[in-house]
Design an enzyme around this catalytic site. Sequence first.
Site, PDB file in Angstrom:
ATOM      1  N   CYS A 148       0.858  -1.189   0.000  1.00 38.84           N
ATOM      2  CA  CYS A 148       0.000   0.000   0.000  1.00 38.84           C
ATOM      3  C   CYS A 148       0.890   1.233   0.000  1.00 38.84           C
ATOM      4  O   CYS A 148       1.898   1.263   0.719  1.00 38.84           O
ATOM      5  CB  CYS A 148      -0.894  -0.016   1.243  1.00 38.84           C
ATOM      6  SG  CYS A 148      -1.997   1.400   1.368  1.00 38.84           S
ATOM      7  N   HIS A 176      -9.138  -3.816  -1.682  1.00 41.11           N
ATOM      8  CA  HIS A 176      -8.102  -3.042  -0.975  1.00 41.11           C
ATOM      9  C   HIS A 176      -8.434  -1.550  -1.032  1.00 41.11           C
ATOM     10  O   HIS A 176      -8.401  -0.864   0.005  1.00 41.11           O
ATOM     11  CB  HIS A 176      -6.725  -3.321  -1.602  1.00 41.11           C
ATOM     12  CG  HIS A 176      -5.619  -2.501  -1.028  1.00 41.11           C
ATOM     13  ND1 HIS A 176      -4.581  -3.043  -0.301  1.00 41.11           N
ATOM     14  CD2 HIS A 176      -5.389  -1.161  -1.050  1.00 41.11           C
ATOM     15  CE1 HIS A 176      -3.772  -2.070   0.083  1.00 41.11           C
ATOM     16  NE2 HIS A 176      -4.239  -0.917  -0.363  1.00 41.11           N
ATOM     17  N   GLU A 177      -8.739  -1.050  -2.234  1.00 44.07           N
ATOM     18  CA  GLU A 177      -8.970   0.397  -2.378  1.00 44.07           C
ATOM     19  C   GLU A 177     -10.231   0.830  -1.634  1.00 44.07           C
ATOM     20  O   GLU A 177     -10.235   1.872  -0.968  1.00 44.07           O
ATOM     21  CB  GLU A 177      -9.055   0.796  -3.850  1.00 44.07           C
ATOM     22  CG  GLU A 177      -7.772   0.572  -4.647  1.00 44.07           C
ATOM     23  CD  GLU A 177      -6.534   1.126  -3.986  1.00 44.07           C
ATOM     24  OE1 GLU A 177      -6.605   2.136  -3.265  1.00 44.07           O
ATOM     25  OE2 GLU A 177      -5.456   0.515  -4.171  1.00 44.07           O
ATOM     26  N   HIS A 226     -10.071   1.510   2.053  1.00 39.39           N
ATOM     27  CA  HIS A 226      -9.571   2.832   2.454  1.00 39.39           C
ATOM     28  C   HIS A 226     -10.720   3.802   2.752  1.00 39.39           C
ATOM     29  O   HIS A 226     -10.553   4.747   3.528  1.00 39.39           O
ATOM     30  CB  HIS A 226      -8.700   3.432   1.351  1.00 39.39           C
ATOM     31  CG  HIS A 226      -7.288   2.924   1.311  1.00 39.39           C
ATOM     32  ND1 HIS A 226      -6.391   3.139   2.331  1.00 39.39           N
ATOM     33  CD2 HIS A 226      -6.617   2.221   0.372  1.00 39.39           C
ATOM     34  CE1 HIS A 226      -5.225   2.595   2.013  1.00 39.39           C
ATOM     35  NE2 HIS A 226      -5.325   2.017   0.827  1.00 39.39           N
TER      36      HIS A 226
HETATM   37 NI    NI Z   1      -3.684   1.102  -0.122  1.00 42.65          NI
END
Ligand code: NI
Length: 180
Positions: free
Chosen positions: A103, A145-146, A149
């Site tokens: 990341c 993953h994104e 966030h």
């Molecule tokens: Ni990330």
Amino acid sequence: MAVKNVLRMGEPCLLLKAAPVEQFDTPELHALIEDLEDTMLAQNGAGIAAPQIDVSLRVVIFGQLQSEQNPRYPDADIVPYTVLINPVLTPISTEMEDGWEGCLSVPGLRGIVPRYTKLHYRGFDQYGNEVDRLVEGFHARVVQHECDHLDGVLYPMRINDLSQFGYSDVFFPNQDIQDD
Ligand code: NI
């Protein structure tokens, strides 16, 4: 626009639940997308989320802006460049698989993270057009993953076995892996 500073783990903005975008096709939203593109390209990221550049809105981008393979993920399938706003993710099976992640907000490190293998995702692009896809594998991993966030979740929080979390150049000493 500009390459922005990427916030690193520990910054409060990375732990917030980001707010939905209310208006599409505005100069402010287009400027944000350009900043995200410039920053992702400068860092060779597989994707980036608005909170990583200190903008707490539900906006992510991911995929290949350039035609060549991402040097950080040379074996990965090509993921088409995608702007995804106000995303809704629905796993289409309970099957999960482990895979290495890094990341831009956790530079220099890698860890093994379980993710759903198959996913339905919906949302909008910056013009307000609907995005609706069924994906699997690396594409599904990147989206999960994104979008994490946007809910204040960083991948180390999802690692089951912390012995599989460490420095990229220790785990992969012979590979030219970028700093993140
Ligand atoms: Ni990330």
